[in-house]
Write an enzyme that holds these catalytic residues in place. Structure first.
Site, mmCIF file in Angstrom:
data_model
loop_
_atom_site.group_PDB
_atom_site.id
_atom_site.type_symbol
_atom_site.label_atom_id
_atom_site.label_comp_id
_atom_site.label_asym_id
_atom_site.label_seq_id
_atom_site.Cartn_x
_atom_site.Cartn_y
_atom_site.Cartn_z
ATOM 1 N N HIS A 1 15.417 17.066 36.623
ATOM 2 C CA HIS A 1 14.369 18.073 36.048
ATOM 3 C C HIS A 1 14.263 18.888 35.547
ATOM 4 C CE1 HIS A 1 12.425 21.649 38.798
ATOM 5 N NE2 HIS A 1 13.628 22.011 38.221
ATOM 6 N N TYR B 1 11.984 23.123 46.989
ATOM 7 C CA TYR B 1 10.562 22.416 46.444
ATOM 8 C C TYR B 1 9.570 22.843 47.491
ATOM 9 C CZ TYR B 1 12.631 19.012 43.356
ATOM 10 O OH TYR B 1 13.536 18.752 41.845
ATOM 11 N N ASN C 1 12.987 10.031 39.148
ATOM 12 C CA ASN C 1 11.919 10.472 37.705
ATOM 13 C C ASN C 1 13.290 10.995 37.432
ATOM 14 O OD1 ASN C 1 11.922 12.890 39.273
ATOM 15 N ND2 ASN C 1 9.748 13.272 38.032
ATOM 16 N N ARG D 1 10.940 20.851 29.031
ATOM 17 C CA ARG D 1 9.576 19.812 29.372
ATOM 18 C C ARG D 1 9.061 18.534 28.312
ATOM 19 N NH1 ARG D 1 8.479 20.394 35.009
ATOM 20 N NH2 ARG D 1 7.089 18.862 34.499
ATOM 21 N N LYS E 1 19.520 14.222 38.606
ATOM 22 C CA LYS E 1 18.816 14.197 39.979
ATOM 23 C C LYS E 1 19.771 12.672 40.710
ATOM 24 C CE LYS E 1 14.076 15.409 39.852
ATOM 25 N NZ LYS E 1 12.708 15.012 40.503
ATOM 26 N N ARG F 1 13.696 10.538 30.991
ATOM 27 C CA ARG F 1 12.333 10.342 32.096
ATOM 28 C C ARG F 1 12.175 8.661 31.470
ATOM 29 N NH1 ARG F 1 9.047 14.953 34.809
ATOM 30 N NH2 ARG F 1 10.751 15.874 36.281
ATOM 31 N N THR G 1 6.171 13.470 34.981
ATOM 32 C CA THR G 1 6.784 13.633 35.728
ATOM 33 C C THR G 1 6.476 11.528 36.230
ATOM 34 O OG1 THR G 1 5.899 15.161 36.610
ATOM 35 C CG2 THR G 1 6.368 13.666 38.230
ATOM 36 N N PHE H 1 5.151 13.655 49.714
ATOM 37 C CA PHE H 1 6.057 13.074 49.707
ATOM 38 C C PHE H 1 6.784 13.717 49.648
ATOM 39 C CE2 PHE H 1 3.523 15.316 45.854
ATOM 40 C CZ PHE H 1 4.345 15.948 45.384
ATOM 41 N N GLU I 1 15.078 29.551 39.675
ATOM 42 C CA GLU I 1 15.579 28.093 40.038
ATOM 43 C C GLU I 1 17.474 29.036 39.603
ATOM 44 O OE1 GLU I 1 12.003 25.012 39.565
ATOM 45 O OE2 GLU I 1 13.572 24.857 38.291
HETATM 46 N N1 UDP Z 1 7.065 13.439 43.382
HETATM 47 C C1 UDP Z 1 6.679 12.944 43.728
HETATM 48 N N2 UDP Z 1 5.687 11.705 43.545
HETATM 49 C C2 UDP Z 1 4.714 12.457 43.322
HETATM 50 C C3 UDP Z 1 4.884 13.762 42.778
HETATM 51 C C4 UDP Z 1 6.356 14.713 41.861
HETATM 52 O O1 UDP Z 1 7.951 11.870 44.319
HETATM 53 O O2 UDP Z 1 3.365 11.945 43.328
HETATM 54 C C5 UDP Z 1 7.844 14.743 43.372
HETATM 55 C C6 UDP Z 1 9.073 14.236 41.619
HETATM 56 O O3 UDP Z 1 10.954 13.389 42.054
HETATM 57 C C7 UDP Z 1 9.023 15.250 40.620
HETATM 58 C C8 UDP Z 1 8.788 15.718 41.990
HETATM 59 O O4 UDP Z 1 8.686 15.977 43.139
HETATM 60 O O5 UDP Z 1 9.882 15.331 40.223
HETATM 61 C C9 UDP Z 1 8.952 17.253 41.815
HETATM 62 O O6 UDP Z 1 7.161 17.500 41.504
HETATM 63 P P1 UDP Z 1 6.346 17.645 40.126
HETATM 64 O O7 UDP Z 1 4.460 17.517 40.242
HETATM 65 O O8 UDP Z 1 6.815 19.274 40.466
HETATM 66 O O9 UDP Z 1 7.150 17.473 39.026
HETATM 67 P P2 UDP Z 1 8.001 17.661 37.954
HETATM 68 O O10 UDP Z 1 7.850 19.036 38.130
HETATM 69 O O11 UDP Z 1 9.281 17.535 37.991
HETATM 70 O O12 UDP Z 1 7.708 17.235 36.442
HETATM 71 MG MG MG Z 2 7.547 20.944 38.642
#
Ligand code: UDP
Ligand code: MG
Length: 139
Positions: A117, A51, A114, A87, A11, A104, A93, A59, A128
């Site tokens: 992705h 997204y 973070n 993952r 990212k 991360r 996250t 957010f 994707e």
């Molecule tokens: N995100 C954020 N605030 C939150 C949760 C997620 O800004 O409380 C952002 C963060 O960059 C995250 C992305 O939104 O990676 C997608 O969220 P997701 O829950 O899908 O997390 P991921 O799959 O990336 O772990």
């Molecule tokens: Mg996600």
């Protein structure tokens, strides 16, 4: 059945900080093969579509702003059990909750910024990948 492919983006925060090389090393050391890769910058439209599932979340605006502010590195990764293993490699996250040694934990700043992705299911990985790459860009 577990799939062989996942999709990742390094990212904008991690690209800005110069972590592309270190993150790619972690990925290949963990046994993933890079079958497609490019540096690109998402448009607002791209990020809103990518997204879309989060569009009602508080957010969402910040997420789109962040993901479009600079280049990313998008890649297709191959390995048995790719989605789940990737993952695990990237960690939670929220980097404060991410396990030691995860990408991360090492490189992320906050739950929003973070660093990386990783797709959350085989079905989403395929969507994707198709969003970012055409068949002839995947080797
Ligand atoms: N995100 C954020 N605030 C939150 C949760 C997620 O800004 O409380 C952002 C963060 O960059 C995250 C992305 O939104 O990676 C997608 O969220 P997701 O829950 O899908 O997390 P991921 O799959 O990336 O772990
Ligand atoms: Mg996600």
């Amino acid at each position: 059945m577990s799939g062989k492919r996942t999709f990742t983006m390094i990212k904008p925060d991690a690209v800005e900080k110069g972590y592309i090389g270190e993150i790619l090393a972690k990925i290949t050391e963990a046994g993933f093969r890079i079958s497609a890769m490019k540096m690109t910058q998402m448009t607002k439209r791209d990020a809103e579509k990518f997204y879309e599932i989060h569009k009602e979340r508080p957010f969402f605006g910040e997420l789109v702003e962040y993901m479009t502010r600079g280049p990313i590195v998008a890649a297709v990764l191959e390995k048995e059990n790719a989605v789940e293993d990737f993952r695990t490699l990237i960690g939670a996250t929220n980097p404060e909750e991410a396990a030691e040694g995860t990408i991360r934990k090492l490189y992320a700043t906050s739950i929003g910024e973070n660093a990386i992705h990783g797709s959350d299911s085989d079905e989403n990985a395929e969507k994707e990948i198709a969003f970012h790459f055409s068949g002839r860009e995947i080797f």
